[in-house]
Design a protein around this motif. Structure first.
Motif, PDB file in Angstrom:
ATOM      1  N   THR A 328       0.840  -1.188   0.000  1.00 39.68           N
ATOM      2  CA  THR A 328       0.000   0.000   0.000  1.00 39.68           C
ATOM      3  C   THR A 328       0.873   1.236   0.000  1.00 39.68           C
ATOM      4  O   THR A 328       2.092   1.164   0.155  1.00 39.68           O
ATOM      5  CB  THR A 328      -0.915  -0.002   1.241  1.00 39.68           C
ATOM      6  OG1 THR A 328      -1.738   1.166   1.234  1.00 39.68           O
ATOM      7  CG2 THR A 328      -0.113  -0.018   2.533  1.00 39.68           C
ATOM      8  N   THR A 329       0.250   2.372  -0.187  1.00 41.31           N
ATOM      9  CA  THR A 329       0.904   3.658   0.004  1.00 41.31           C
ATOM     10  C   THR A 329       0.223   4.364   1.159  1.00 41.31           C
ATOM     11  O   THR A 329      -0.831   3.935   1.642  1.00 41.31           O
ATOM     12  CB  THR A 329       0.790   4.552  -1.251  1.00 41.31           C
ATOM     13  OG1 THR A 329      -0.569   5.018  -1.375  1.00 41.31           O
ATOM     14  CG2 THR A 329       1.179   3.781  -2.517  1.00 41.31           C
ATOM     15  N   CYS A 330       0.807   5.481   1.574  1.00 36.16           N
ATOM     16  CA  CYS A 330       0.230   6.237   2.691  1.00 36.16           C
ATOM     17  C   CYS A 330      -0.968   7.078   2.266  1.00 36.16           C
ATOM     18  O   CYS A 330      -1.526   7.809   3.085  1.00 36.16           O
ATOM     19  CB  CYS A 330       1.299   7.124   3.326  1.00 36.16           C
ATOM     20  SG  CYS A 330       2.706   6.193   3.942  1.00 36.16           S
ATOM     21  N   GLY A 331      -1.370   6.959   1.005  1.00 34.04           N
ATOM     22  CA  GLY A 331      -2.560   7.650   0.550  1.00 34.04           C
ATOM     23  C   GLY A 331      -3.754   6.735   0.412  1.00 34.04           C
ATOM     24  O   GLY A 331      -4.803   7.145  -0.098  1.00 34.04           O
ATOM     25  N   LEU A 338      -3.202  -1.489   7.935  1.00 33.52           N
ATOM     26  CA  LEU A 338      -1.989  -2.256   8.220  1.00 33.52           C
ATOM     27  C   LEU A 338      -1.374  -1.847   9.552  1.00 33.52           C
ATOM     28  O   LEU A 338      -1.002  -2.705  10.370  1.00 33.52           O
ATOM     29  CB  LEU A 338      -0.968  -2.057   7.095  1.00 33.52           C
ATOM     30  CG  LEU A 338       0.436  -2.625   7.332  1.00 33.52           C
ATOM     31  CD1 LEU A 338       0.407  -4.138   7.461  1.00 33.52           C
ATOM     32  CD2 LEU A 338       1.386  -2.199   6.213  1.00 33.52           C
ATOM     33  N   VAL A 339      -1.261  -0.554   9.798  1.00 31.43           N
ATOM     34  CA  VAL A 339      -0.629  -0.089  11.040  1.00 31.43           C
ATOM     35  C   VAL A 339      -1.418  -0.559  12.254  1.00 31.43           C
ATOM     36  O   VAL A 339      -0.846  -0.883  13.305  1.00 31.43           O
ATOM     37  CB  VAL A 339      -0.470   1.442  11.021  1.00 31.43           C
ATOM     38  CG1 VAL A 339       0.090   1.943  12.356  1.00 31.43           C
ATOM     39  CG2 VAL A 339       0.455   1.866   9.882  1.00 31.43           C
ATOM     40  N   SER A 340      -2.741  -0.667  12.118  1.00 33.77           N
ATOM     41  CA  SER A 340      -3.556  -1.147  13.237  1.00 33.77           C
ATOM     42  C   SER A 340      -3.207  -2.568  13.653  1.00 33.77           C
ATOM     43  O   SER A 340      -3.496  -2.979  14.778  1.00 33.77           O
ATOM     44  CB  SER A 340      -5.049  -1.082  12.886  1.00 33.77           C
ATOM     45  OG  SER A 340      -5.522   0.241  12.884  1.00 33.77           O
ATOM     46  N   THR A 347       4.297  -8.239  13.735  1.00 32.95           N
ATOM     47  CA  THR A 347       5.316  -7.499  13.003  1.00 32.95           C
ATOM     48  C   THR A 347       4.693  -7.058  11.689  1.00 32.95           C
ATOM     49  O   THR A 347       4.165  -7.888  10.941  1.00 32.95           O
ATOM     50  CB  THR A 347       6.543  -8.370  12.703  1.00 32.95           C
ATOM     51  OG1 THR A 347       7.169  -8.748  13.932  1.00 32.95           O
ATOM     52  CG2 THR A 347       7.551  -7.628  11.835  1.00 32.95           C
ATOM     53  N   ILE A 348       4.722  -5.752  11.403  1.00 33.75           N
ATOM     54  CA  ILE A 348       4.183  -5.286  10.131  1.00 33.75           C
ATOM     55  C   ILE A 348       5.345  -5.011   9.171  1.00 33.75           C
ATOM     56  O   ILE A 348       6.426  -4.579   9.582  1.00 33.75           O
ATOM     57  CB  ILE A 348       3.289  -4.044  10.278  1.00 33.75           C
ATOM     58  CG1 ILE A 348       4.068  -2.844  10.822  1.00 33.75           C
ATOM     59  CG2 ILE A 348       2.090  -4.363  11.167  1.00 33.75           C
ATOM     60  CD1 ILE A 348       3.267  -1.540  10.801  1.00 33.75           C
ATOM     61  N   VAL A 349       5.114  -5.278   7.897  1.00 35.65           N
ATOM     62  CA  VAL A 349       6.137  -5.094   6.859  1.00 35.65           C
ATOM     63  C   VAL A 349       5.747  -3.902   6.002  1.00 35.65           C
ATOM     64  O   VAL A 349       4.649  -3.865   5.431  1.00 35.65           O
ATOM     65  CB  VAL A 349       6.278  -6.353   5.987  1.00 35.65           C
ATOM     66  CG1 VAL A 349       7.330  -6.125   4.892  1.00 35.65           C
ATOM     67  CG2 VAL A 349       6.653  -7.562   6.841  1.00 35.65           C
ATOM     68  N   LEU A 350       6.644  -2.913   5.917  1.00 34.83           N
ATOM     69  CA  LEU A 350       6.449  -1.742   5.070  1.00 34.83           C
ATOM     70  C   LEU A 350       7.371  -1.861   3.865  1.00 34.83           C
ATOM     71  O   LEU A 350       8.558  -2.145   4.019  1.00 34.83           O
ATOM     72  CB  LEU A 350       6.785  -0.456   5.831  1.00 34.83           C
ATOM     73  CG  LEU A 350       6.157  -0.258   7.214  1.00 34.83           C
ATOM     74  CD1 LEU A 350       6.623   1.070   7.812  1.00 34.83           C
ATOM     75  CD2 LEU A 350       4.639  -0.303   7.141  1.00 34.83           C
ATOM     76  N   TYR A 351       6.831  -1.628   2.662  1.00 39.37           N
ATOM     77  CA  TYR A 351       7.638  -1.721   1.441  1.00 39.37           C
ATOM     78  C   TYR A 351       7.560  -0.403   0.691  1.00 39.37           C
ATOM     79  O   TYR A 351       6.470   0.098   0.412  1.00 39.37           O
ATOM     80  CB  TYR A 351       7.135  -2.861   0.555  1.00 39.37           C
ATOM     81  CG  TYR A 351       7.948  -3.046  -0.720  1.00 39.37           C
ATOM     82  CD1 TYR A 351       9.223  -3.601  -0.664  1.00 39.37           C
ATOM     83  CD2 TYR A 351       7.441  -2.667  -1.954  1.00 39.37           C
ATOM     84  CE1 TYR A 351       9.973  -3.769  -1.817  1.00 39.37           C
ATOM     85  CE2 TYR A 351       8.184  -2.832  -3.116  1.00 39.37           C
ATOM     86  CZ  TYR A 351       9.444  -3.381  -3.039  1.00 39.37           C
ATOM     87  OH  TYR A 351      10.188  -3.543  -4.187  1.00 39.37           O
ATOM     88  N   PHE A 374       0.616 -13.306   6.588  1.00 36.39           N
ATOM     89  CA  PHE A 374      -0.479 -12.582   5.937  1.00 36.39           C
ATOM     90  C   PHE A 374       0.119 -11.667   4.885  1.00 36.39           C
ATOM     91  O   PHE A 374       1.020 -10.867   5.176  1.00 36.39           O
ATOM     92  CB  PHE A 374      -1.268 -11.763   6.961  1.00 36.39           C
ATOM     93  CG  PHE A 374      -2.378 -10.922   6.376  1.00 36.39           C
ATOM     94  CD1 PHE A 374      -3.691 -11.373   6.415  1.00 36.39           C
ATOM     95  CD2 PHE A 374      -2.119  -9.695   5.782  1.00 36.39           C
ATOM     96  CE1 PHE A 374      -4.713 -10.608   5.877  1.00 36.39           C
ATOM     97  CE2 PHE A 374      -3.135  -8.930   5.235  1.00 36.39           C
ATOM     98  CZ  PHE A 374      -4.441  -9.390   5.289  1.00 36.39           C
ATOM     99  N   LEU A 375      -0.386 -11.775   3.657  1.00 37.01           N
ATOM    100  CA  LEU A 375       0.054 -10.896   2.570  1.00 37.01           C
ATOM    101  C   LEU A 375      -1.168 -10.297   1.907  1.00 37.01           C
ATOM    102  O   LEU A 375      -2.046 -11.017   1.418  1.00 37.01           O
ATOM    103  CB  LEU A 375       0.873 -11.669   1.533  1.00 37.01           C
ATOM    104  CG  LEU A 375       1.246 -10.894   0.252  1.00 37.01           C
ATOM    105  CD1 LEU A 375       2.122  -9.689   0.589  1.00 37.01           C
ATOM    106  CD2 LEU A 375       1.951 -11.811  -0.747  1.00 37.01           C
ATOM    107  N   GLY A 376      -1.242  -8.977   1.885  1.00 35.49           N
ATOM    108  CA  GLY A 376      -2.342  -8.289   1.239  1.00 35.49           C
ATOM    109  C   GLY A 376      -1.860  -7.488   0.051  1.00 35.49           C
ATOM    110  O   GLY A 376      -0.771  -6.899   0.068  1.00 35.49           O
TER     111      GLY A 376
END
Length: 669
Positions: A328-331, A338-340, A347-351, A374-376
């Motif tokens: 995802t993007t921050c928009g 995801l952050v929730s 553990t959250i993964v940011l790309y 989990f992959l979305g």
């Protein structure tokens, strides 16, 4: 080829499940444990998750209080759960509760890895929960020292970085209102959004990575800061370089210096958490309308957190110590979603980068390397992988994956079969759908039920979802018949309202005007014979580009600057198992839509709005259909180019203009 939507009834998919969980798998899920507990405390027989949903909407207050308890919400829920108002918008959930969302998202063992950040060029950064808490505490200290407090707005024009998460949590810890948009938005798109909410603080990166290139943001940032008069502080994150330039940027300070200043004020390792009411605003998201600037949707802290916990733990079976990624993007609201997941001690993964660079299998490689559970992603990404002939299961160990989620647009049946054939035969594929409007889902996955080709498994718990005909009657007993997706009762993550809409008039008109007293989501949908649902795209004039809602007014604001264009309409066309943006233009006398004009239109839209706004097709027309009062009719145009029944044709002054659109060659290729 284009979807054939010429009938209001669609074919029902074959009665062949792609995946069915074993009894042992069902028993291990959180939703089944929740079902058993609900059965015990209610004294009601609830044999399965379908019955659980029926119970959850029949006794909403009892259901949502059980979610609070089962998810171990931190804070005081108060005595009352639901106080009914005279309208869905005036129902009050947990009116006496006190909580702080940042306190939830920062709980757990400090040595646990909270964030894994992966950059497109291969750089990997791991952030422990202890480090995340410390950075949040220091940024919150900086905010407090500069008078930022409850209700003040903190904006982030950022890539998908750990610093973006820190900003949101620091703001939430002291009751400030967070808002964000992605770094690929142009200056006008950013100002159109942030300018309405008047932030005191702007956090922005010096650039971002995408498609093998670095994109510098500093020139645009300088323009943005001069156009936001409310700004008092601009914190510049060094993403491309450790010491970003600050020239020309109003109120500028480097991120690292702000953290150091905050640490000098408050050296605590854990933030101070002030508790607020359930309806205290958490963040503002943007869902564009068809006229004017993007709508600023204000979301409540308790309602969104409770909704996310119910979706993530129950419908997606996200568990403590899971590794969770949503591309995802921050928009996009999926970033907030995801952050929730941090609230479940994951553990959250940011790309940061393209999902197709350096290779189209990058997300699956990451899933294997990071042992994701989990992959979305988006339906469009899944379809692109299918068309590229990828078979990730042949190259990567994906056995840890329990759930793959898809949203953003309807997932085509071929995408369902590709996941089970080429990715993971034993995974739970959760096709989900909701929106920025509620910052959550209306329909989604269920790890205790079969997955059927082309179907979303069913409505999410606690939301009274239905599909209705034009007169508001239910189509539940008519599988395959298209109608409007609605919710018949209030739910906790309904927004507080729109920023600046003090009377609530715009809010009610947006969601409740079509079917009075009922939330209309703006999507076409149909029930299936299995109690699932198929989403068929938007039923209003809002565009949907890979999950990002785009208002046509943003495109018109750019196009109207061209002297060659007299009028324009942008609509979504169903095409190649997805949707694409089509721009129809009526040109001034003596002007032609040549390659040069087309290129200049696309470039201006990309620069001032974002790459997602750029139309896939631009076509010149002799006339555009309009009402007898002269208003252009986007909905009728969208209907005719998608082969749907045209609504209110008799209200048009020039219906022949609609007929001419059918034969446009640009819409057939």
């Amino acid at each position: 080829m284009r979807h054939d939507g010429r009938s209001d009834t669609v074919a029902v998919v074959p009665d062949t499940p792609l995946w069915t969980p074993t009894p042992e798998q069902v028993a291990e899920t959180a939703i089944d444990a929740f079902r058993r507990h609900a059965e015990t405390i209610s004294g009601t027989t609830i044999p399965d998750s379908v019955a659980l949903h029926e119970w959850s909407v029949r006794v909403r207050a009892e259901f949502w209080r059980l979610v609070w308890d089962e998810c171990a919400m931190i804070g005081d829920p108060g005595e009352r759960v639901l106080v009914a108002g005279d309208h869905m918008t005036t129902d009050r959930w947990f009116p006496d509760a006190r909580l702080n969302v940042a306190e939830h998202l920062l709980r757990g063992e400090e040595r646990r890895t909270a964030i894994v950040f992966v950059r497109e060029d291969g750089m990997v950064q791991r952030v422990s929960l202890g480090r995340l808490r410390r950075d949040v505490a220091h940024l919150a200290g900086y905010f407090r020292a500069h008078g930022i407090g409850p209700g003040d707005r903190v904006a982030a024009w950022m890539p998908n970085l750990p610093e973006t998460v820190v900003t949101m949590l620091a703001a939430a810890s002291l009751g400030a209102v967070f808002t964000s948009t992605s770094a690929d938005f142009g200056a006008q798109g950013v100002v159109d959004r942030f300018g309405q909410v008047a932030p005191k603080v702007l956090v922005a990166a010096d650039g971002y990575h995408y498609g093998g290139r670095t994109h510098d943001c500093l020139e645009r940032l300088a323009e943005i800061t001069t156009r936001l008069p409310s700004l008092e502080h601009t914190l510049v994150v060094g993403h491309l370089t450790d010491t970003p330039r600050l020239d020309g940027i109003a109120h500028a300070q480097r991120w690292t210096d702000a953290l150091a200043a905050g640490a000098a004020v408050d050296a605590a390792e854990t933030p101070k958490f002030e508790r607020f009411g359930f309806d205290h605003p958490w963040y503002v998201l943007y869902s564009s309308g068809t006229t004017g600037a993007p709508k600023c949707i204000v979301h409540r802290t308790g309602g969104v957190l409770l909704k996310h916990l119910s979706e993530q733990r129950l419908h997606c079976d996200i568990r403590r110590n899971d590794v969770v990624c949503y591309f995802t993007t921050c928009g996009w609201m999926m970033w907030n979603w995801l952050v929730s997941a941090l609230a479940s001690e994951t553990t959250i993964v940011l790309y940061d980068g393209s999902p197709a660079h350096p290779s189209p299998d990058v997300l699956f490689r990451l899933a294997a390397d990071l042992r994701m559970t989990f992959l979305g992603t988006s339906a469009k990404f899944i379809d692109s992988c299918r068309k590229a002939g990828l078979r990730p299961r042949d190259d990567f160990d994906l056995t840890r994956l329990r759930t793959i989620a898809s949203t953003g647009s309807p997932l085509h049946p071929d995408g369902f079969t590709w996941i089970y054939d080429a990715v993971a035969p034993n995974v739970h594929l959760a096709s989900i759908s909701g929106g920025t409007d509620l910052c959550g889902c209306l329909v989604g996955g269920d790890p205790t039920r079969s997955v059927w080709t082309g179907e979303i498994q069913g409505p999410v718990l606690g939301v009274d979802v239905d599909v209705v005909a034009a007169d508001g009657t239910s189509l539940r007993t008519m599988p395959g018949t298209r109608g409007d997706l609605v919710a018949r009762q209030s739910f906790p993550s309904m927004p507080i309202g729109f920023w600046g809409d003090d009377t609530g008039e715009r809010y009610r008109a947006t969601y409740f005007e079509r079917f009075p007293g009922t939330w209309a989501q703006g999507d076409f949908a149909s029930w299936t014979e299995h109690g699932g649902m198929v989403i068929h795209g938007r039923s209003d004039a809002t565009l949907n580009a890979s999950g990002v809602r785009i208002g046509t007014a943003e495109i018109y604001n750019v196009v109207e600057r061209f002297d060659e264009v007299t009028e324009a309409v942008a609509v979504a066309q169903e095409w190649d198992d997805d949707t694409r943006i089509v721009l129809l233009v009526r040109l001034a006398a003596g002007c032609d839509l040549d390659d040069d004009l087309g290129a200049r239109l696309r470039s201006a839209i990309r620069t001032d709005c974002s790459p997602r706004h750029v139309p896939a097709r631009i076509a010149a027309v002799a006339d555009l259909p309009r009402t007898r009062s002269g208003k252009l009719v986007e909905l009728a145009i969208a209907d005719v180019i998608n082969g749907r029944t045209i609504r209110n044709r008799e209200a048009l002054a020039n219906p022949e203009a609609l007929d001419a659109l059918v034969a446009l060659p640009e819409l057939q290729e």
